[in-house]
Design a protein around this motif. Structure first.
Motif, PDB file in Angstrom:
ATOM      1  N   GLY A 163       0.819  -1.209   0.000  1.00  0.00           N
ATOM      2  CA  GLY A 163       0.000   0.000   0.000  1.00  0.00           C
ATOM      3  C   GLY A 163       0.855   1.260   0.000  1.00  0.00           C
ATOM      4  N   PHE A 164       0.184   2.410   0.088  1.00  0.00           N
ATOM      5  CA  PHE A 164       0.882   3.693   0.059  1.00  0.00           C
ATOM      6  C   PHE A 164       0.162   4.659   0.996  1.00  0.00           C
ATOM      7  N   PRO A 165       0.470   4.607   2.315  1.00  0.00           N
ATOM      8  CA  PRO A 165      -0.162   5.557   3.240  1.00  0.00           C
ATOM      9  C   PRO A 165       0.229   6.981   2.894  1.00  0.00           C
ATOM     10  N   ASN A 166      -0.763   7.859   2.893  1.00  0.00           N
ATOM     11  CA  ASN A 166      -0.518   9.226   2.451  1.00  0.00           C
ATOM     12  C   ASN A 166      -1.056  10.206   3.491  1.00  0.00           C
ATOM     13  N   GLY A 167      -2.132  10.911   3.232  1.00  0.00           N
ATOM     14  CA  GLY A 167      -2.650  11.869   4.194  1.00  0.00           C
ATOM     15  C   GLY A 167      -3.172  11.205   5.452  1.00  0.00           C
ATOM     16  N   ILE A 168      -2.945  11.843   6.608  1.00  0.00           N
ATOM     17  CA  ILE A 168      -3.421  11.303   7.879  1.00  0.00           C
ATOM     18  C   ILE A 168      -4.050  12.403   8.722  1.00  0.00           C
ATOM     19  N   ALA A 169      -4.894  12.003   9.677  1.00  0.00           N
ATOM     20  CA  ALA A 169      -5.494  12.941  10.628  1.00  0.00           C
ATOM     21  C   ALA A 169      -5.872  12.175  11.885  1.00  0.00           C
ATOM     22  N   ILE A 170      -5.922  12.888  13.022  1.00  0.00           N
ATOM     23  CA  ILE A 170      -6.211  12.268  14.315  1.00  0.00           C
ATOM     24  C   ILE A 170      -7.527  12.797  14.874  1.00  0.00           C
ATOM     25  N   ASP A 171      -8.376  11.885  15.319  1.00  0.00           N
ATOM     26  CA  ASP A 171      -9.542  12.219  16.133  1.00  0.00           C
ATOM     27  C   ASP A 171      -9.158  11.893  17.570  1.00  0.00           C
ATOM     28  N   GLU A 172      -8.735  12.895  18.322  1.00  0.00           N
ATOM     29  CA  GLU A 172      -8.222  12.636  19.668  1.00  0.00           C
ATOM     30  C   GLU A 172      -9.320  12.273  20.666  1.00  0.00           C
ATOM     31  N   GLU A 173     -10.559  12.648  20.378  1.00  0.00           N
ATOM     32  CA  GLU A 173     -11.639  12.311  21.301  1.00  0.00           C
ATOM     33  C   GLU A 173     -11.819  10.811  21.429  1.00  0.00           C
ATOM     34  N   CYS A 174     -11.585  10.077  20.340  1.00  0.00           N
ATOM     35  CA  CYS A 174     -11.728   8.622  20.410  1.00  0.00           C
ATOM     36  C   CYS A 174     -10.403   7.913  20.167  1.00  0.00           C
ATOM     37  N   GLY A 175      -9.304   8.667  20.135  1.00  0.00           N
ATOM     38  CA  GLY A 175      -7.988   8.065  20.001  1.00  0.00           C
ATOM     39  C   GLY A 175      -7.779   7.319  18.704  1.00  0.00           C
ATOM     40  N   THR A 176      -8.344   7.850  17.620  1.00  0.00           N
ATOM     41  CA  THR A 176      -8.271   7.169  16.330  1.00  0.00           C
ATOM     42  C   THR A 176      -7.511   8.009  15.323  1.00  0.00           C
ATOM     43  N   LEU A 177      -6.576   7.365  14.614  1.00  0.00           N
ATOM     44  CA  LEU A 177      -5.878   8.003  13.512  1.00  0.00           C
ATOM     45  C   LEU A 177      -6.400   7.401  12.213  1.00  0.00           C
ATOM     46  N   TYR A 178      -6.677   8.262  11.232  1.00  0.00           N
ATOM     47  CA  TYR A 178      -7.138   7.830   9.914  1.00  0.00           C
ATOM     48  C   TYR A 178      -6.026   8.088   8.895  1.00  0.00           C
ATOM     49  N   ALA A 179      -5.870   7.161   7.959  1.00  0.00           N
ATOM     50  CA  ALA A 179      -4.833   7.297   6.935  1.00  0.00           C
ATOM     51  C   ALA A 179      -5.395   6.915   5.574  1.00  0.00           C
ATOM     52  N   ALA A 180      -5.186   7.779   4.592  1.00  0.00           N
ATOM     53  CA  ALA A 180      -5.577   7.479   3.215  1.00  0.00           C
ATOM     54  C   ALA A 180      -4.505   6.611   2.567  1.00  0.00           C
ATOM     55  N   ASP A 181      -4.936   5.607   1.817  1.00  0.00           N
ATOM     56  CA  ASP A 181      -4.010   4.730   1.094  1.00  0.00           C
ATOM     57  C   ASP A 181      -4.190   4.984  -0.398  1.00  0.00           C
ATOM     58  N   SER A 182      -3.175   5.578  -1.028  1.00  0.00           N
ATOM     59  CA  SER A 182      -3.289   6.033  -2.410  1.00  0.00           C
ATOM     60  C   SER A 182      -3.264   4.904  -3.426  1.00  0.00           C
ATOM     61  N   VAL A 183      -2.706   3.756  -3.075  1.00  0.00           N
ATOM     62  CA  VAL A 183      -2.602   2.630  -4.009  1.00  0.00           C
ATOM     63  C   VAL A 183      -3.716   1.614  -3.784  1.00  0.00           C
ATOM     64  N   LEU A 184      -3.968   1.253  -2.539  1.00  0.00           N
ATOM     65  CA  LEU A 184      -5.006   0.269  -2.249  1.00  0.00           C
ATOM     66  C   LEU A 184      -6.404   0.877  -2.248  1.00  0.00           C
ATOM     67  N   GLY A 185      -6.514   2.205  -2.279  1.00  0.00           N
ATOM     68  CA  GLY A 185      -7.812   2.854  -2.329  1.00  0.00           C
ATOM     69  C   GLY A 185      -8.636   2.624  -1.076  1.00  0.00           C
ATOM     70  N   ARG A 186      -8.031   2.891   0.067  1.00  0.00           N
ATOM     71  CA  ARG A 186      -8.688   2.681   1.349  1.00  0.00           C
ATOM     72  C   ARG A 186      -8.464   3.867   2.270  1.00  0.00           C
ATOM     73  N   VAL A 187      -9.288   3.930   3.298  1.00  0.00           N
ATOM     74  CA  VAL A 187      -8.988   4.730   4.477  1.00  0.00           C
ATOM     75  C   VAL A 187      -8.807   3.761   5.627  1.00  0.00           C
ATOM     76  N   TRP A 188      -7.627   3.781   6.238  1.00  0.00           N
ATOM     77  CA  TRP A 188      -7.327   2.947   7.396  1.00  0.00           C
ATOM     78  C   TRP A 188      -7.691   3.687   8.674  1.00  0.00           C
ATOM     79  N   SER A 189      -8.082   2.942   9.695  1.00  0.00           N
ATOM     80  CA  SER A 189      -8.206   3.508  11.035  1.00  0.00           C
ATOM     81  C   SER A 189      -7.258   2.756  11.954  1.00  0.00           C
ATOM     82  N   VAL A 190      -6.591   3.511  12.807  1.00  0.00           N
ATOM     83  CA  VAL A 190      -5.636   2.949  13.752  1.00  0.00           C
ATOM     84  C   VAL A 190      -5.936   3.530  15.128  1.00  0.00           C
TER      85      VAL A 190
END
Length: 342
Positions: A163-190
């Motif tokens: 994959g290719f993780p690209n843009g990311i952002a954090i929702d600190e209220e729920c402790g979740t980081l989101y990451a766009a994947d430019s190759v796999l076409g996904r949004v990951w949550s961590v």
């Protein structure tokens, strides 16, 4: 993958070390365009205005100091990722620059579409901790954490090497980081307390337009939703976040089209109005809530293949990576003023 007509081969344009010449030539971090954009409809009055652009800092293209993403400090300093230098640098309000951290070198990077290790997205938590995305094609691909004052980065989540993780952002209220994947076409949550990534959103709207292209790229959290750009398709997308406890992804909504070569973006603070970096056009576009858009900054103002945008109060920050510029690339950080028409 989509190609621009008469586009010169980038290996002749870049003066980066041999390791990354091929990388920049094939990817430019999500800039591939699907075709010319339609002219944006004009809208009298009401738009935020962007004015008084000036370059705060110039970077060294030959050293790989190609700024890819940006996060802001409380004092107005900008933390930027230098993609091919694999570094995070801080630019203070006077334009002085210091390196905070460097991602580890990878012996044999197999990054999709690139073949070179590259640091991409960056997000800052309220405690000053920085999170960055690193794409390598190896086990080092994933999300890394950097202490507020820099130092040795620590990998907190491993993402798929293909994959290719690209843009990311954090929702600190729920402790979740989101990451766009430019190759796999996904949004990951961590979850920041759980290293196992999960596919939060997927589908055709997030995928590249063709093999070797770049789909989901920039990512921001805004008004109960994850917003994402798709570089190949030239779109701005909104994905609602469902209620607790699952906070599942809702249906993907297309909010703007015709933004060919769009990279990162930022909200102006005026509702759903967005400033979007269009790297191939060396242009910053204002995108209205109805999807119409217009250029507000161009190469004449100092932009040189802009990659990312941030807004703090009345100040706009724009990174330019100069991936496609010849013969004199000028990677830089530009500041401008944003206001509201009366």
């Amino acid at each position: 993958m989509p190609r621009l007509p008469h586009r010169p081969r980038l290996p002749r344009l870049l003066r980066l070390p041999r390791l990354v010449v091929f990388a920049a030539g094939t990817a430019a971090l999500g800039v591939l365009a699907a075709g010319p954009a339609p002219a944006a409809a004009g809208k009298p009055g009401g738009d935020p205005t962007v004015s008084d652009p000036s370059v705060l800092a110039h970077f060294d293209f030959g050293a790989g100091q190609t700024p890819e993403n940006i996060a802001l400090e409380p004092d107005g300093s900008a933390d930027v990722t230098w993609a091919f230098a694999r570094q995070i640098a801080r630019v203070d309000p006077e334009g002085h620059t210091e390196v905070l951290a460097e991602l580890p070198a990878v012996t044999d990077p197999q990054t999709p579409n690139l073949g070179a290790a590259i640091v991409t997205g960056i997000a800052r938590a309220h405690d000053g901790v920085l999170y960055v995305a690193y794409a390598t094609g190896t086990a080092e691909t994933g999300i890394w954490r950097v202490a507020p004052d820099g130092g040795e980065p620590e990998q907190i989540a491993q993402l798929p090497a293909n994959g290719f993780p690209n843009g990311i952002a954090i929702d600190e209220e729920c402790g979740t980081l989101y990451a766009a994947d430019s190759v796999l076409g996904r949004v990951w949550s961590v979850q920041l307390d759980d290293p196992k990534p999960r596919v939060w959103a997927s589908g055709n709207a997030l995928l590249p337009a063709a093999a070797g292209g770049f789909g989901a790229n920039g990512l921001k959290l805004h008004d109960g939703a994850v917003w994402v750009t798709n570089s190949d398709r030239g779109t701005l997308l909104r994905i609602p976040v469902g209620p607790d406890p699952d906070r599942a992804a809702g249906p993907v909504e297309t909010r703007a089209t015709g933004l060919d070569g769009v990279d990162d973006f930022a909200f102006t603070g005026h509702g759903d109005t967005v400033l979007a970096a269009r790297i191939l056009k060396s242009e910053l576009d204002l995108v209205r809530p109805d999807g119409t858009h217009k250029a507000v900054l161009t190469a004449k103002d100092g932009l040189d293949n802009p990659t990312s945008v941030a807004v703090r109060g009345k100040t706009v920050y724009v990174n330019s990576a100069a991936y496609f510029t010849t013969p004199d690339p000028d990677p830089n950080l530009l500041l401008a003023r944003i206001s509201k028409d009366k």
